[in-house]
Design a protein around this motif. Sequence first.
Motif, PDB file in Angstrom:
ATOM      1  N   ILE A   1       0.858  -1.189   0.000  1.00 25.34           N
ATOM      2  CA  ILE A   1       0.000   0.000   0.000  1.00 25.34           C
ATOM      3  C   ILE A   1       0.894   1.238   0.000  1.00 25.34           C
ATOM      4  O   ILE A   1       1.867   1.301   0.761  1.00 25.34           O
ATOM      5  N   MET A   2       0.534   2.217  -0.845  1.00 25.30           N
ATOM      6  CA  MET A   2       1.430   3.355  -1.055  1.00 25.30           C
ATOM      7  C   MET A   2       0.669   4.673  -1.076  1.00 25.30           C
ATOM      8  O   MET A   2      -0.455   4.758  -1.574  1.00 25.30           O
ATOM      9  N   CYS A   3       1.300   5.684  -0.486  1.00 25.47           N
ATOM     10  CA  CYS A   3       0.875   7.075  -0.662  1.00 25.47           C
ATOM     11  C   CYS A   3       2.141   7.912  -0.774  1.00 25.47           C
ATOM     12  O   CYS A   3       3.258   7.372  -0.816  1.00 25.47           O
ATOM     13  N   THR A   4       2.025   9.195  -0.806  1.00 23.77           N
ATOM     14  CA  THR A   4       3.212  10.027  -1.030  1.00 23.77           C
ATOM     15  C   THR A   4       4.222   9.912   0.095  1.00 23.77           C
ATOM     16  O   THR A   4       5.442   9.922  -0.136  1.00 23.77           O
ATOM     17  N   THR A   5       3.748   9.794   1.340  1.00 23.60           N
ATOM     18  CA  THR A   5       4.667   9.787   2.480  1.00 23.60           C
ATOM     19  C   THR A   5       4.779   8.435   3.175  1.00 23.60           C
ATOM     20  O   THR A   5       5.708   8.212   3.956  1.00 23.60           O
ATOM     21  N   GLY A   6       3.834   7.541   2.946  1.00 22.90           N
ATOM     22  CA  GLY A   6       3.855   6.247   3.623  1.00 22.90           C
ATOM     23  C   GLY A   6       3.227   6.269   4.994  1.00 22.90           C
ATOM     24  O   GLY A   6       3.260   5.266   5.705  1.00 22.90           O
ATOM     25  N   VAL A   7       2.658   7.364   5.394  1.00 22.67           N
ATOM     26  CA  VAL A   7       1.962   7.478   6.675  1.00 22.67           C
ATOM     27  C   VAL A   7       0.621   8.152   6.426  1.00 22.67           C
ATOM     28  O   VAL A   7       0.340   8.617   5.334  1.00 22.67           O
TER      29      VAL A   7
ATOM     30  N   VAL B   1      -0.065  -3.444  -6.047  1.00 24.13           N
ATOM     31  CA  VAL B   1       0.189  -2.219  -5.292  1.00 24.13           C
ATOM     32  C   VAL B   1      -1.098  -1.406  -5.288  1.00 24.13           C
ATOM     33  O   VAL B   1      -1.681  -1.140  -6.348  1.00 24.13           O
ATOM     34  N   ILE B   2      -1.570  -1.049  -4.108  1.00 26.94           N
ATOM     35  CA  ILE B   2      -2.743  -0.190  -3.958  1.00 26.94           C
ATOM     36  C   ILE B   2      -2.234   1.180  -3.527  1.00 26.94           C
ATOM     37  O   ILE B   2      -1.544   1.297  -2.503  1.00 26.94           O
TER      38      ILE B   2
END
Length: 310
Positions: A227-233, A273-274
Amino acid sequence: MNPYDQQFITRELLTIEKKLGEPIPYPYNINIFSHLYILIMRMRQGTLIPAAQPSLSPRERSLIDDNAVLYQIVTDVIADFNHYLNTKMPYSETVNLLQYLLSIRLQSRPTRPRDLDPQVRAYTEYLYNEVNRLENNQIESSMIMDDLVNHLQPMLNRNKNGIFVVNVWLAETRRQYRRLFDEIRGVMTRSESLFDLQPIPDAEVGFITLYFARCLEQQATQKRVAIMCTTGVGTSMLIKVKVHKAFPDFDIIKVMALAEYDTVVNTEHPDLVISTVAAPEIAGTPVVVVSALFSEEDRRRIVETLKGRA
């Protein structure tokens, strides 16, 4: 099924669990329920005749003497059945029900390694190693060993004392998992001489087959997901919770920032990858972009993506 009979038997099972102080685990709860229901039918049809004088074998007498608490529970249950049916059941049914309770493994008493009998440990390792070898080492020990230990310890006790359990799923298990069933039956048959056991009935083989079948199917279908976003949090952690709720079988191997994307995909090799941000596919790993709210539409798109890669 007569709803009154169903309610009565269910109430008796709950009473047994209350007196035991713990639940009767599956599949033993189903087996005992079936046994008691058939018992009611047989009494009504007149195929059970109360014995004038109970005749116990030395082994049955020993079972009663060694399990006084369980014997009292069973005696109370049979008394309830006598009252419910306005009759008197054969004394042999008290012994039969006692054997059922002796055969169960209680969930709130998990086997700890230091408490494990050496023979049980050796037998569990033998069974796992032999079946895993036949299955080309596809079975992760961490996914099955605890369940095997918790089933095999009482199974070996049943084998020693000549106690038999009913497996109502045996025919279906044989039909659906014929190759695996035959493999496991061969391994368990060979184990009889190695571990000085009495012949192991197919009912027990069927139960063990289901443990291995579940493990193999779970490993075959479980998807490794990052799971991914720009910062990982923040957003990604929220999505992790929602994804786990929507897809409890997913193995979420990583929650990552966009900057980690290349490294994680190339080293961890996730199946999917989501992400909340768009990213190009690497090494054929699909990326599904979802909203932070993780809607039903997001869930549907994940399902469709996985189907398209199957």
